[in-house]
Design an enzyme around this catalytic site. Structure first.
Site, PDB file in Angstrom:
ATOM      1  N   ASP A 125     -22.281 -16.703  22.085  1.00 41.33           N
ATOM      2  CA  ASP A 125     -21.745 -17.407  20.932  1.00 41.33           C
ATOM      3  C   ASP A 125     -22.595 -16.962  19.728  1.00 41.33           C
ATOM      4  OD1 ASP A 125     -20.622 -19.630  19.391  1.00 41.33           O
ATOM      5  OD2 ASP A 125     -22.568 -20.589  19.691  1.00 41.33           O
ATOM      6  N   ASP A 127     -23.100 -18.867  16.046  1.00 44.24           N
ATOM      7  CA  ASP A 127     -23.845 -19.907  15.323  1.00 44.24           C
ATOM      8  C   ASP A 127     -24.569 -20.840  16.285  1.00 44.24           C
ATOM      9  OD1 ASP A 127     -23.139 -19.806  12.279  1.00 44.24           O
ATOM     10  OD2 ASP A 127     -21.285 -19.370  13.345  1.00 44.24           O
ATOM     11  N   ASP A 320     -23.868 -22.906  22.310  1.00 40.50           N
ATOM     12  CA  ASP A 320     -24.477 -24.203  21.971  1.00 40.50           C
ATOM     13  C   ASP A 320     -23.477 -25.307  21.664  1.00 40.50           C
ATOM     14  OD1 ASP A 320     -23.581 -23.036  19.516  1.00 40.50           O
ATOM     15  OD2 ASP A 320     -24.752 -24.567  18.480  1.00 40.50           O
TER      16      ASP A 320
HETATM   17  O1  LIG Z   1     -18.453 -20.445  17.774  1.00 41.52           O
HETATM   18  P1  LIG Z   1     -19.565 -20.347  16.775  1.00 41.52           P
HETATM   19  O2  LIG Z   1     -19.981 -18.947  16.484  1.00 41.52           O
HETATM   20  O3  LIG Z   1     -20.726 -21.223  17.153  1.00 41.52           O
HETATM   21  O4  LIG Z   1     -18.925 -20.942  15.428  1.00 41.52           O
HETATM   22  C1  LIG Z   1     -18.703 -22.329  15.289  1.00 41.52           C
HETATM   23  C2  LIG Z   1     -18.773 -22.701  13.826  1.00 41.52           C
HETATM   24  O5  LIG Z   1     -20.010 -22.157  13.364  1.00 41.52           O
HETATM   25  C3  LIG Z   1     -20.277 -22.226  11.974  1.00 41.52           C
HETATM   26  O6  LIG Z   1     -20.597 -23.550  11.617  1.00 41.52           O
HETATM   27  C4  LIG Z   1     -21.795 -24.029  12.212  1.00 41.52           C
HETATM   28  O7  LIG Z   1     -22.906 -23.235  11.743  1.00 41.52           O
HETATM   29  C5  LIG Z   1     -23.145 -23.320  10.303  1.00 41.52           C
HETATM   30  C6  LIG Z   1     -24.274 -22.356   9.974  1.00 41.52           C
HETATM   31  O8  LIG Z   1     -25.425 -22.622  10.694  1.00 41.52           O
HETATM   32  C7  LIG Z   1     -23.456 -24.766   9.942  1.00 41.52           C
HETATM   33  O9  LIG Z   1     -23.677 -24.878   8.533  1.00 41.52           O
HETATM   34  C8  LIG Z   1     -22.288 -25.672  10.349  1.00 41.52           C
HETATM   35  O10 LIG Z   1     -22.596 -27.029  10.104  1.00 41.52           O
HETATM   36  C9  LIG Z   1     -21.992 -25.492  11.856  1.00 41.52           C
HETATM   37  O11 LIG Z   1     -20.826 -26.209  12.213  1.00 41.52           O
HETATM   38  C10 LIG Z   1     -19.135 -21.682  11.167  1.00 41.52           C
HETATM   39  O12 LIG Z   1     -19.413 -21.843   9.802  1.00 41.52           O
HETATM   40  C11 LIG Z   1     -17.824 -22.350  11.556  1.00 41.52           C
HETATM   41  O13 LIG Z   1     -16.760 -21.791  10.848  1.00 41.52           O
HETATM   42  C12 LIG Z   1     -17.613 -22.090  13.051  1.00 41.52           C
HETATM   43  O14 LIG Z   1     -16.385 -22.683  13.461  1.00 41.52           O
END
Ligand SMILES: O=P(O)(O)OC[C@H]1O[C@H](O[C@H]2O[C@H](CO)[C@@H](O)[C@H](O)[C@H]2O)[C@H](O)[C@@H](O)[C@@H]1O
Length: 377
Positions: A125, A127, A320
């Protein structure tokens, strides 16, 4: 090697009429249940009825709770006595939890013993796994050290990044050509340049993609515009275009206004029964009602790489977030491989192992490379 596209359409042709479930609750408000599965009877009984509108539903149901618990606050390190005892309690809880989800670093020998003679396929993954969670989603940069670790591991094992972000955005962050990328929670799959899979639209050549939600693009763009417009006056709210999905971030919104965010999202989604909503880390994720998720993307990639139904393949998925649970489940249920949950707090999961934070993920990737090199001697 080519990505096979012999999958039947994952689009569900029979969404609940006008976005209503059998109980008259908008389908986007129901806790996520994989499409095609029946709602458990217990769940049906606990869904609150509408009273005066959506806010009543939100406040009286677990929906707002889900928003509140969607990303636990970082623990502040202070010398306060009360805080110290809370920290100790949290540490004890975490260590107790680790009995069920042991660290993939301390269990490394166990993992590699099982992997002996097998081909590891790695799914990561983005983020919260490869990059730490930060307030501004546009600044979730991956460290150079992590990039090197991913690059090295991909030399030894087929490696894919499976992210909720758009394919292009996650590729921009990671910047490695040798990987497979599945953006939009697996709804936009592309393979490494060296295999000729990267989109070459600009040069007018064929593109090699698997996009099970392609027909939803116009709808998603429309919803994106409406969400941007309707949340623009909410301080801190941010709407992110993830191509086949839209993220509505509320991490930087005052908690008092979270219900307003939810209300605005609902007001728009009620007109789109073919879209549903899932919860991520301080983010509401709008996506098509299709039978496709990160778990399906893992299965698809394994098949496409000729690695499915092979006794000698060990898929490992590191993630995560709640959406990663679909992938953990696929690996656990099929007894196929290991899910590793990245979490600094105890969470119920379908993963087998855990890692505390992205820096531990990096250690794990490095350890895999060292192990592979030494076992090849
Ligand atoms: O599947 P992933 O790669 O984990 O993406 C899921 C979401 O991740 C991002 O948002 C998350 O991370 C951001 C940066 O650290 C944080 O600001 C936010 O609060 C988290 O939800 C991304 O911006 C989303 O579009 C994804 O869906």
């Amino acid at each position: 090697m080519d990505l096979k596209s012999n999958h039947t359409s994952p689009v569900l042709t029979d969404p609940a009429p006008l976005g209503k479930s059998r109980l008259g609750v908008h389908s986007s408000l129901l806790p996520y249940s994989p499409p095609g599965t029946a709602f458990p009877t217990g769940l049906l009984l606990t869904i609150p009825r509408r009273k005066n509108g959506f806010l009543d539903d939100v406040r009286s149901s677990s929906w707002l709770d889900a928003m509140k618990s969607s990303s636990p606050p970082h623990r502040k390190i202070t010398k306060d006595v009360n805080n110290e005892s809370a920290a100790t309690e949290a540490d004890i809880a975490y260590r107790t939890w680790m009995v069920k989800y042991p660290s993939a670093l301390t269990s490394f020998e166990q993992i590699t013993n099982y992997a002996k003679g097998k081909r590891i396929a790695l799914f990561l993954d983005y983020d919260g796994t490869l990059s730490p969670i930060v307030d501004n989603p546009d600044c979730a940069f991956m460290s150079d050290a992590m990039r090197v670790a991913v690059k090295r591991v991909a030399k030894h094992f087929p490696t894919a990044i499976i992210s909720g972000r758009s394919h292009d955005k996650v590729f921009k962050f990671v910047g490695l050509n040798e990987l497979y990328y599945a953006g939009s929670h697996g709804m936009d799959i592309m393979g490494p340049v060296r295999h000729g899979f990267r989109s070459t639209e600009k040069q007018g050549k064929d593109v090699n993609l698997f996009q099970p939600a392609a027909e939803f693009l116009p709808m998603i763009s429309e919803v994106l515009k409406s969400l941007v417009e309707s949340t623009k006056d909410i301080e801190g709210a941010k709407v992110e275009n993830n191509k086949f999905c839209v993220s509505v971030h509320y991490r930087n919104v005052d908690e008092k206004s979270w219900a307003v965010v939810a209300q605005r999202v609902h007001d728009i989604l009620k007109n789109y029964p073919r879209l549903r909503l899932t919860h991520g880390r301080k983010v509401l994720e709008v996506r098509p009602v299709i039978n496709w998720d990160k778990g399906k993307a893992v299965t698809f990639l394994l098949e496409s790489l000729g690695l499915s139904d092979c006794e000698d393949v060990l898929p490992i998925y590191i993630g995560d977030d709640r959406t990663d649970e679909d992938a953990f489940k696929v690996l656990r249920e099929g007894n196929r491989g290991y899910g590793i949950l990245v979490s600094a707090v105890p969470k119920e999961s379908n993963a087998f192992y855990s890692l505390r934070e992205p820096s531990e993920v990096m250690e794990f990737l490095k350890a895999l490379v060292i192990w592979r090199k030494s076992s090849a001697l």
